[in-house]
Motif scaffolding. Sequence first.
Motif, PDB file in Angstrom:
ATOM      1  N   ALA A  23       1.513   0.854  20.356  1.00 52.62           N
ATOM      2  CA  ALA A  23       1.846   0.503  18.975  1.00 52.62           C
ATOM      3  C   ALA A  23       3.129   1.182  18.500  1.00 52.62           C
ATOM      4  N   SER A  24       3.491   2.301  19.102  1.00 53.11           N
ATOM      5  CA  SER A  24       4.634   3.084  18.623  1.00 53.11           C
ATOM      6  C   SER A  24       5.881   2.920  19.477  1.00 53.11           C
ATOM      7  N   VAL A  25       5.848   1.967  20.412  1.00 57.78           N
ATOM      8  CA  VAL A  25       7.029   1.718  21.239  1.00 57.78           C
ATOM      9  C   VAL A  25       8.201   1.312  20.348  1.00 57.78           C
ATOM     10  N   GLY A  26       9.315   1.970  20.541  1.00 55.95           N
ATOM     11  CA  GLY A  26      10.471   1.797  19.668  1.00 55.95           C
ATOM     12  C   GLY A  26      10.762   3.075  18.903  1.00 55.95           C
ATOM     13  N   VAL A  27       9.714   3.864  18.695  1.00 53.70           N
ATOM     14  CA  VAL A  27       9.855   5.208  18.131  1.00 53.70           C
ATOM     15  C   VAL A  27       9.529   6.231  19.209  1.00 53.70           C
ATOM     16  N   LEU A  28       8.437   5.993  19.921  1.00 54.72           N
ATOM     17  CA  LEU A  28       8.017   6.867  21.009  1.00 54.72           C
ATOM     18  C   LEU A  28       7.854   6.059  22.282  1.00 54.72           C
ATOM     19  N   PRO A  29       8.151   6.651  23.441  1.00 55.67           N
ATOM     20  CA  PRO A  29       7.882   5.962  24.704  1.00 55.67           C
ATOM     21  C   PRO A  29       6.405   6.087  25.071  1.00 55.67           C
ATOM     22  N   THR A  30       5.954   5.240  25.978  1.00 57.47           N
ATOM     23  CA  THR A  30       4.625   5.404  26.537  1.00 57.47           C
ATOM     24  C   THR A  30       4.705   6.415  27.680  1.00 57.47           C
ATOM     25  N   LEU A  31       3.575   6.649  28.342  1.00 55.15           N
ATOM     26  CA  LEU A  31       3.561   7.561  29.483  1.00 55.15           C
ATOM     27  C   LEU A  31       3.896   6.848  30.786  1.00 55.15           C
ATOM     28  N   ALA A  32       4.281   5.571  30.703  1.00 53.12           N
ATOM     29  CA  ALA A  32       4.595   4.798  31.905  1.00 53.12           C
ATOM     30  C   ALA A  32       5.938   5.219  32.489  1.00 53.12           C
ATOM     31  N   LEU A  33       6.004   5.208  33.825  1.00 49.73           N
ATOM     32  CA  LEU A  33       7.230   5.523  34.556  1.00 49.73           C
ATOM     33  C   LEU A  33       7.614   4.330  35.429  1.00 49.73           C
ATOM     34  N   GLN A  34       8.828   4.346  35.970  1.00 43.73           N
ATOM     35  CA  GLN A  34       9.270   3.309  36.894  1.00 43.73           C
ATOM     36  C   GLN A  34       8.951   3.687  38.345  1.00 43.73           C
ATOM     37  N   LEU A  35       8.890   4.974  38.623  1.00 38.12           N
ATOM     38  CA  LEU A  35       8.608   5.479  39.964  1.00 38.12           C
ATOM     39  C   LEU A  35       7.296   4.895  40.492  1.00 38.12           C
ATOM     40  N   LYS A  36       7.306   4.425  41.738  1.00 38.83           N
ATOM     41  CA  LYS A  36       6.134   3.783  42.328  1.00 38.83           C
ATOM     42  C   LYS A  36       5.178   4.807  42.951  1.00 38.83           C
ATOM     43  N   GLN A  37       3.922   4.426  42.996  1.00 41.78           N
ATOM     44  CA  GLN A  37       2.940   5.188  43.745  1.00 41.78           C
ATOM     45  C   GLN A  37       3.115   4.862  45.219  1.00 41.78           C
ATOM     46  N   SER A  38       3.179   5.877  46.031  1.00 42.18           N
ATOM     47  CA  SER A  38       3.494   5.710  47.447  1.00 42.18           C
ATOM     48  C   SER A  38       2.559   4.711  48.123  1.00 42.18           C
ATOM     49  N   GLY A  39       3.171   3.746  48.870  1.00 44.18           N
ATOM     50  CA  GLY A  39       2.394   2.758  49.600  1.00 44.18           C
ATOM     51  C   GLY A  39       1.908   1.587  48.774  1.00 44.18           C
ATOM     52  N   THR A  40       2.303   1.520  47.472  1.00 45.87           N
ATOM     53  CA  THR A  40       1.874   0.436  46.598  1.00 45.87           C
ATOM     54  C   THR A  40       3.072  -0.063  45.795  1.00 45.87           C
ATOM     55  N   THR A  41       2.827  -1.124  45.044  1.00 45.35           N
ATOM     56  CA  THR A  41       3.851  -1.617  44.113  1.00 45.35           C
ATOM     57  C   THR A  41       3.559  -1.159  42.693  1.00 45.35           C
ATOM     58  N   ALA A  42       2.484  -0.391  42.519  1.00 38.74           N
ATOM     59  CA  ALA A  42       2.071   0.055  41.180  1.00 38.74           C
ATOM     60  C   ALA A  42       2.922   1.236  40.728  1.00 38.74           C
ATOM     61  N   PRO A  43       3.464   1.189  39.518  1.00 40.46           N
ATOM     62  CA  PRO A  43       4.246   2.322  39.016  1.00 40.46           C
ATOM     63  C   PRO A  43       3.341   3.476  38.600  1.00 40.46           C
ATOM     64  N   HIS A  44       3.897   4.654  38.655  1.00 38.36           N
ATOM     65  CA  HIS A  44       3.180   5.843  38.182  1.00 38.36           C
ATOM     66  C   HIS A  44       3.182   5.887  36.654  1.00 38.36           C
ATOM     67  N   THR A  45       2.250   6.646  36.121  1.00 40.17           N
ATOM     68  CA  THR A  45       2.322   7.131  34.750  1.00 40.17           C
ATOM     69  C   THR A  45       2.444   8.649  34.838  1.00 40.17           C
ATOM     70  N   LEU A  46       2.728   9.271  33.719  1.00 44.25           N
ATOM     71  CA  LEU A  46       2.779  10.742  33.744  1.00 44.25           C
ATOM     72  C   LEU A  46       1.446  11.334  34.189  1.00 44.25           C
ATOM     73  N   GLU A  47       0.339  10.663  33.800  1.00 46.14           N
ATOM     74  CA  GLU A  47      -0.986  11.164  34.194  1.00 46.14           C
ATOM     75  C   GLU A  47      -1.157  11.149  35.709  1.00 46.14           C
ATOM     76  N   THR A  48      -0.864   9.992  36.317  1.00 49.35           N
ATOM     77  CA  THR A  48      -1.091   9.877  37.761  1.00 49.35           C
ATOM     78  C   THR A  48      -0.132  10.749  38.554  1.00 49.35           C
ATOM     79  N   LEU A  49       1.109  10.865  38.085  1.00 52.19           N
ATOM     80  CA  LEU A  49       2.089  11.683  38.803  1.00 52.19           C
ATOM     81  C   LEU A  49       1.719  13.161  38.727  1.00 52.19           C
ATOM     82  N   ALA A  50       1.329  13.614  37.533  1.00 52.74           N
ATOM     83  CA  ALA A  50       0.959  15.018  37.384  1.00 52.74           C
ATOM     84  C   ALA A  50      -0.305  15.338  38.173  1.00 52.74           C
ATOM     85  N   THR A  51      -1.221  14.397  38.247  1.00 56.57           N
ATOM     86  CA  THR A  51      -2.438  14.614  39.029  1.00 56.57           C
ATOM     87  C   THR A  51      -2.114  14.755  40.513  1.00 56.57           C
TER      88      THR A  51
END
Length: 371
Positions: A23-51
């Motif tokens: 809802a706040s995109v345009g003021v705040l970014p989401t936690l989504a990243l462009q970096l991919k999860q290794s071996g997949t086409t799915a992008p990381h989020t800050l949660e998955t990357l930090a985990t």
Amino acid sequence: MSMLINRSDIYDKNLNFLIGSGASVGVLPTLALQLKQSGTTAPHTLETLATKFEADDSLMCLIFSYYVEKVIAPAANFDISKLTDEQRAVLDNYVVFLETILTLLNKQRNGRRANIFTTNYDGLIAHCAERMIQHGQHDFILNDGGSGFVKRMLQTRSFNRFVKDQGSFDRHEVSVPQINLIQPHGSAYWYKDGENIEISYDLTRSTKRISEVPTCLKAKFEEFLGDKDKSDSDIAAENFSVDSAACAKFWQKYEELPIVNPTKWKFNETVFEEHYYQSLRALSYELEKPNSVFIVFGFSFADEHILSLVKRSLSNPTLKVFVCCFNDRQKADLEGKFNIFDNVELVRVDGDLDFDKFNGEVFNANPEPTA
């Protein structure tokens, strides 16, 4: 074909909303990243990357420095008096959203109250409500849980209070429409005060605090996070090191922030952690009430505590849940989470379901179009 939320499903019901970063995109970014999860086409989020890199202190320092600079700081530094066109459009959507809720509440026969649970750290709902009230076109209460005057303290029991207008000679009374604003993940405007939480929307104060966090973000690391052609294996192969003393200084200040950690969805401070669980109990209580409606927008259900709570609440046969899906990929993901529940409706529209389409096609108080 767009799927509208039928008015008969929401009028005169116990209204609850869960609003996420979408809802706040345009003021705040989401936690989504462009970096991919290794071996997949799915992008990381800050949660998955930090985990994934939880055991690497240098990488965790870099990841959380990015979190502070790119996610938390924009909320703490937000100045409503200096809006860009993009930011103004976001706030306009929040105003439309609040106006729709008020239209519904004004037609309620009983309990003219709605609850907005939001995992966002920003104060956009509070800022918009303040302007709406100042302009004199709406008479309602936005209850952020604060009580007091010079110093406002957060108290969960404040959400159970109501305000009524009473005639001069006690011949009539009417409930003032009330919207409760509940922030389980914390707020850029909260401050620890002993064993309590102070609420202050002072921009100077919030800006000063976030500026005191000595982040360690490196330009090359930030480039990696925004590169869709790279994966976490590329990060693992790169030598990203941060001086241990710099890391220690960063964590010391970071842990003072009233913000939930995106890895385990917990706070560092016990006083904020306690409010987190009180907020979840409040959500559970509301969803277990008869004839409740729960509308979710801009939220991915990455918080396992909230996901589990909502699933448990779906045993309430009179609860109706509408989960708005940004795109088909998110819908497929949410189908895996909610496909066994008959009282959950996954809402999609043609194209991406942004805040404009949510207000225009999904949740509004206008008469439904005739066929």
